[in-house]
Design a protein around this motif. Structure first.
Motif, PDB file in Angstrom:
ATOM      1  N   MET A 172      -6.415   1.416  -2.319  1.00  0.00           N
ATOM      2  CA  MET A 172      -5.436   0.396  -2.704  1.00  0.00           C
ATOM      3  C   MET A 172      -5.161  -0.477  -1.489  1.00  0.00           C
ATOM      4  SD  MET A 172      -3.101   3.349  -4.274  1.00  0.00           S
ATOM      5  CE  MET A 172      -3.865   4.486  -3.134  1.00  0.00           C
ATOM      6  N   ARG A 173      -4.747  -1.707  -1.755  1.00  0.00           N
ATOM      7  CA  ARG A 173      -4.395  -2.564  -0.625  1.00  0.00           C
ATOM      8  C   ARG A 173      -3.213  -3.443  -0.974  1.00  0.00           C
ATOM      9  NH1 ARG A 173      -5.994  -7.971   0.172  1.00  0.00           N
ATOM     10  NH2 ARG A 173      -6.884  -8.805  -1.723  1.00  0.00           N
ATOM     11  N   SER A 174      -2.501  -3.805   0.074  1.00  0.00           N
ATOM     12  CA  SER A 174      -1.397  -4.743  -0.033  1.00  0.00           C
ATOM     13  C   SER A 174      -1.497  -5.640   1.195  1.00  0.00           C
ATOM     14  CB  SER A 174      -0.074  -3.986  -0.057  1.00  0.00           C
ATOM     15  OG  SER A 174       0.995  -4.912  -0.018  1.00  0.00           O
ATOM     16  N   TRP A 205     -16.242  -3.272  -5.323  1.00  0.00           N
ATOM     17  CA  TRP A 205     -14.823  -3.526  -5.480  1.00  0.00           C
ATOM     18  C   TRP A 205     -14.556  -5.008  -5.645  1.00  0.00           C
ATOM     19  CZ3 TRP A 205     -10.799  -2.783  -1.024  1.00  0.00           C
ATOM     20  CH2 TRP A 205      -9.504  -2.788  -1.550  1.00  0.00           C
ATOM     21  N   ASP A 213      -9.324   6.969  -4.076  1.00  0.00           N
ATOM     22  CA  ASP A 213      -8.694   5.788  -4.661  1.00  0.00           C
ATOM     23  C   ASP A 213      -8.294   4.885  -3.501  1.00  0.00           C
ATOM     24  OD1 ASP A 213      -8.850   6.704  -7.320  1.00  0.00           O
ATOM     25  OD2 ASP A 213      -7.103   7.976  -6.980  1.00  0.00           O
ATOM     26  N   GLU A 257      -5.811  -6.393  -9.336  1.00  0.00           N
ATOM     27  CA  GLU A 257      -4.522  -5.711  -9.185  1.00  0.00           C
ATOM     28  C   GLU A 257      -4.680  -4.199  -9.013  1.00  0.00           C
ATOM     29  OE1 GLU A 257      -1.168  -7.026  -9.939  1.00  0.00           O
ATOM     30  OE2 GLU A 257      -1.911  -9.069  -9.770  1.00  0.00           O
ATOM     31  N   GLY A 258      -5.645  -3.604  -9.696  1.00  0.00           N
ATOM     32  CA  GLY A 258      -5.778  -2.152  -9.707  1.00  0.00           C
ATOM     33  C   GLY A 258      -6.519  -1.607  -8.499  1.00  0.00           C
ATOM     34  N   PRO A 259      -6.391  -0.299  -8.274  1.00  0.00           N
ATOM     35  CA  PRO A 259      -7.103   0.333  -7.161  1.00  0.00           C
ATOM     36  C   PRO A 259      -8.584   0.533  -7.478  1.00  0.00           C
ATOM     37  CG  PRO A 259      -5.891   1.973  -8.383  1.00  0.00           C
ATOM     38  CD  PRO A 259      -5.553   0.646  -9.000  1.00  0.00           C
TER      39      PRO A 259
END
Length: 174
Positions: free
Chosen positions: A81-83, A158, A79, A163-165
């Motif tokens: 994810m990023r910020s 991707w 999974d 918003e989602g991973p």
């Protein structure tokens, strides 16, 4: 007198006749088109010439397929994810396999090669890996996660600004 007039009409110079010009039009158009094509090839050269070593390219394809099969055999899932510029990855497996200390995350833009990024992900323990992007991601990207030894890989597409991973799991093609 009529015969003399007919002879005079037929004895007009060739360049005043219609048929020679009609017959020369085809070759003249071909020459102009050929010159135009030559100019186009000089102004806009081909991007890439295909490689001559097809055998090595075939071996590389087989190696990539082997990586997919290995990831499937290990039951790998990830999974992503990023910020902002921070990327976090959770890697899990169905087998009790020791996870590597680092991973390679490749982010490939489908149309703009200059925006591609390679991120070294370092383990934070419990299957979590952290890394830092060099630039912000917007739009669709092709994602590849590999171990440093090149034994396995996970791939996917991707939408980076969602918003989602991103959920990746091994799918070996047969």
């Amino acid at each position: 007198m009529n015969n003399t007039m007919l002879l005079q009409r037929d004895e007009a110079p060739w360049y005043k006749q219609r048929w020679p010009w009609f017959l020369m039009a085809g070759p003249a158009i071909a020459v102009v088109f050929g010159i135009g094509m030559f100019v186009m090839t000089q102004l806009y050269p081909a991007d890439e010439v295909p490689g001559d070593d097809h055998y090595k390219e075939g071996l590389a394809v087989n190696e990539r397929l082997h990586q997919d099969h290995q990831a499937s055999a290990l039951g790998l899932r990830a999974d992503v994810m990023r910020s902002d510029l921070n990327v976090r990855l959770l890697l899990s497996t169905t087998d009790q396999v020791e996870l590597p200390a680092t991973l390679v995350l490749r982010l490939i833009h489908p149309t703009l090669a200059g925006q591609d990024q390679v991120v070294e992900m370092t383990s934070g323990g419990a299957g979590f890996y952290d890394g830092k992007l060099t630039a912000n991601l917007v739009g669709k990207w092709l994602v590849t996660i590999e171990d440093p030894a090149g034994e396995w890989r996970l791939q996917g597409k991707w939408q980076a600004d969602s918003e989602g991973p991103l959920h990746l799991h091994a799918r070996a093609k047969k």
